[in-house]
Design a protein around this motif. Structure first.
Motif, PDB file in Angstrom:
ATOM      1  N   THR A   1      -0.339   0.350 -10.472  1.00  0.00           N
ATOM      2  CA  THR A   1      -1.662  -0.287 -10.465  1.00  0.00           C
ATOM      3  C   THR A   1      -1.615  -1.640 -11.161  1.00  0.00           C
ATOM      4  O   THR A   1      -2.186  -2.628 -10.672  1.00  0.00           O
ATOM      5  CB  THR A   1      -2.698   0.633 -11.142  1.00  0.00           C
TER       6      THR A   1
ATOM      7  N   THR B   1       0.851  -1.184   0.000  1.00  0.00           N
ATOM      8  CA  THR B   1       0.000   0.000   0.000  1.00  0.00           C
ATOM      9  C   THR B   1       0.884   1.230   0.000  1.00  0.00           C
ATOM     10  O   THR B   1       1.768   1.375   0.843  1.00  0.00           O
ATOM     11  CB  THR B   1      -0.906   0.042   1.244  1.00  0.00           C
TER      12      THR B   1
ATOM     13  N   THR C   1      -1.769  -1.033  -4.062  1.00  0.00           N
ATOM     14  CA  THR C   1      -2.895  -0.190  -3.655  1.00  0.00           C
ATOM     15  C   THR C   1      -2.376   1.218  -3.394  1.00  0.00           C
ATOM     16  O   THR C   1      -1.450   1.413  -2.598  1.00  0.00           O
ATOM     17  CB  THR C   1      -3.559  -0.731  -2.383  1.00  0.00           C
TER      18      THR C   1
END
Length: 478
Positions: free
Chosen positions: A118, A35, A123
């Protein structure tokens, strides 16, 4: 790698600049759950307000300079006047169009990087990230408001890559119109009539060089004996000589005490009482790491007195599972170093093979005209006795390709150990020195000797031939 865990290794990255971007890609490649938290856009300030736009501006300045110097090569530009006689046209730079283009390119680069992440399965969370202890990142959307569904990110490994911002002096506060930082230059629509640049380090020298080539009158205020005090002394002398020959007013041993705006002018007052009046002023007096208020010290991460995060050669901080990459760390503030740190951090955290970053092998470049590229030990290291090495400097004026191209300034300089002939450093001052330094960088990384480099075939004629010529000359010494 992921099959060693009951669940995927969780990596949270704060900051999507070169370090954070490469860390995210490396984590995804190794099968981690990644992330990335980024406030302004993937690529960070390096892509959006710093490296990409500034080097695009410099490329435009180089084009304008090339047109201006074409007459030396026998190329002349004329238009027909009303009488039918040829008239030499002036070189005009549409700064608004230039800035629109460079900002558009920056946004495109950011979007390309975002798409790459992506596709890799990363994320991406938009917002401000901060640490909440050593294993949690909290994301807010500004004004302290938590973003729903992304308010807390649990992580096994955290990489901090928050970058830095321009240093601002209380006595010379930027207004974004006349007194500017390097992130604000792209908002002006016309070439400054007279740009005062405070600071003669890399940023100040690069913008001074670019805006002089674009047609602005430029005064460069340097507190040191010479511009670019952190660079090779021979190289700095060449650049300062080029600056003055091109009409730049270089004020060495001069320190700006204050810069104030009066209407459409700015006045820089020096510590000795002298004043310099111009239309705009660029403040290039260093940068400050973005480490305040993001929970680092509370999580146990050690900072230096300057606010930089202390890291080792694998980008690890004082907290075992927290790493740092880029300008927020205490390493060299280069995009290439940040990228390497980001990859190294993730490889190390996930138990993959890793080579600790060796700063001696890092290549750096100053994008003035001509450029300065350096790698390895410096001449000051040799003169101080830190390393015993021989030095050979070959002026580019002797190079046949340089003569054909009209290159008058620059040189190639190599350093080789006196005992073995191993190349340990080098300096290139030339147009596109950033490209020419690569063979020297490879030689240092692979510990090649001057004889081994000299045996490589360089194209004749070519600028790179000066590298093999310099290596061949060192054979006599060794």
């Amino acid at each position: 790698m992921a099959d060693k865990f009951e669940r995927k290794h969780r990596i949270a990255i704060i900051g999507g600049g070169p370090g954070g971007f490469e860390a995210a890609l490396a984590g995804a490649q190794l099968g981690a759950e990644v992330t990335l938290v980024e406030r302004v856009g993937v690529g960070g300030s390096a892509v959006l307000t710093d490296v990409v736009p500034s080097k695009t501006l410099i490329a435009t300045a180089e084009a304008a300079n090339a047109i201006g110097e074409a007459g030396d090569l026998g190329v002349q530009f004329f238009a027909r006047g009303e009488s039918g006689r040829p008239v030499r046209p002036e070189i005009a730079v549409n700064l608004r169009a230039v800035n629109q283009r460079l900002l558009r390119l920056a946004r495109q680069q950011s979007e390309d990087m975002r798409s790459q992440l992506t596709r890799a399965g990363v994320t991406i969370v938009q917002g401000d990230g901060r640490l909440d202890g050593p294993s949690r990142v909290v994301v807010s959307a500004g004004s302290g408001k938590s973003r729903k569904d992304f308010d807390e990110i649990e992580a096994d490994t955290i990489v901090v890559s928050t970058g830095s911002h321009p240093r601002v002096l209380d006595s010379a506060k930027p207004d974004g119109e006349r007194i500017l930082t390097w992130t604000q230059l792209y908002s002006i629509d016309t070439i400054p009539e007279h740009l005062i640049v405070v600071g003669s380090g890399v940023t100040g020298a690069e913008f001074a060089s670019a805006y002089r080539a674009l047609g602005a009158e430029v005064t460069l205020i340097s507190s040191r004996d010479m511009v670019l005090p952190g660079e090779d002394a021979d190289a700095a002398r060449v650049i300062e000589d080029v600056f003055t020959r091109n009409g730049m007013n270089v004020m060495n041993k001069s320190r700006a005490e204050s810069v104030v705006r009066k209407g459409d002018t700015v006045i820089a007052t020096l510590t000795d009482g002298r004043t310099v009046e111009g239309s705009h002023c660029l403040m290039a007096v260093g940068s400050i790491p973005n480490t305040a208020g993001i929970g680092l010290e509370e999580a146990g991460v050690q900072l230096s007195d300057s606010g930089h995060i202390r890291v080792n050669r694998v980008a690890r901080t004082s907290v075992p599972n927290i790493y740092a990459a880029g300008d927020c760390s205490g390493f060299l503030p280069l995009a290439s170093v940040a990228s390497m740190q980001g990859r190294t951090a993730v490889y190390h955290a996930m138990g993959d093979a890793v080579n600790p970053t060796e700063l001696r092998n890092v290549t750096s470049n100053v994008f003035t005209q001509p450029e300065i590229a350096t790698v390895g030990y410096t001449q000051s290291d040799i003169e101080s006795g830190l390393v015993k090495a021989s030095v050979h400097k070959l002026p580019l004026a002797q190079n046949p390709r340089a003569k054909m191209m009209g290159i008058k300034h620059g040189f190639v300089k190599l350093f080789a150990r006196t005992s073995t002939g191993t190349i340990v450093g080098g300096v290139v001052v030339a147009p596109r020195a950033s490209e020419l330094i690569l063979p020297v960088s490879i030689a240092i990384e692979q510990r090649l000797t001057v004889d081994e480099v000299a045996q490589a075939f360089a194209v004749y004629p070519s600028l790179s031939g000066s590298i093999t010529d310099a290596a061949r000359a060192l054979h006599i010494v060794n």
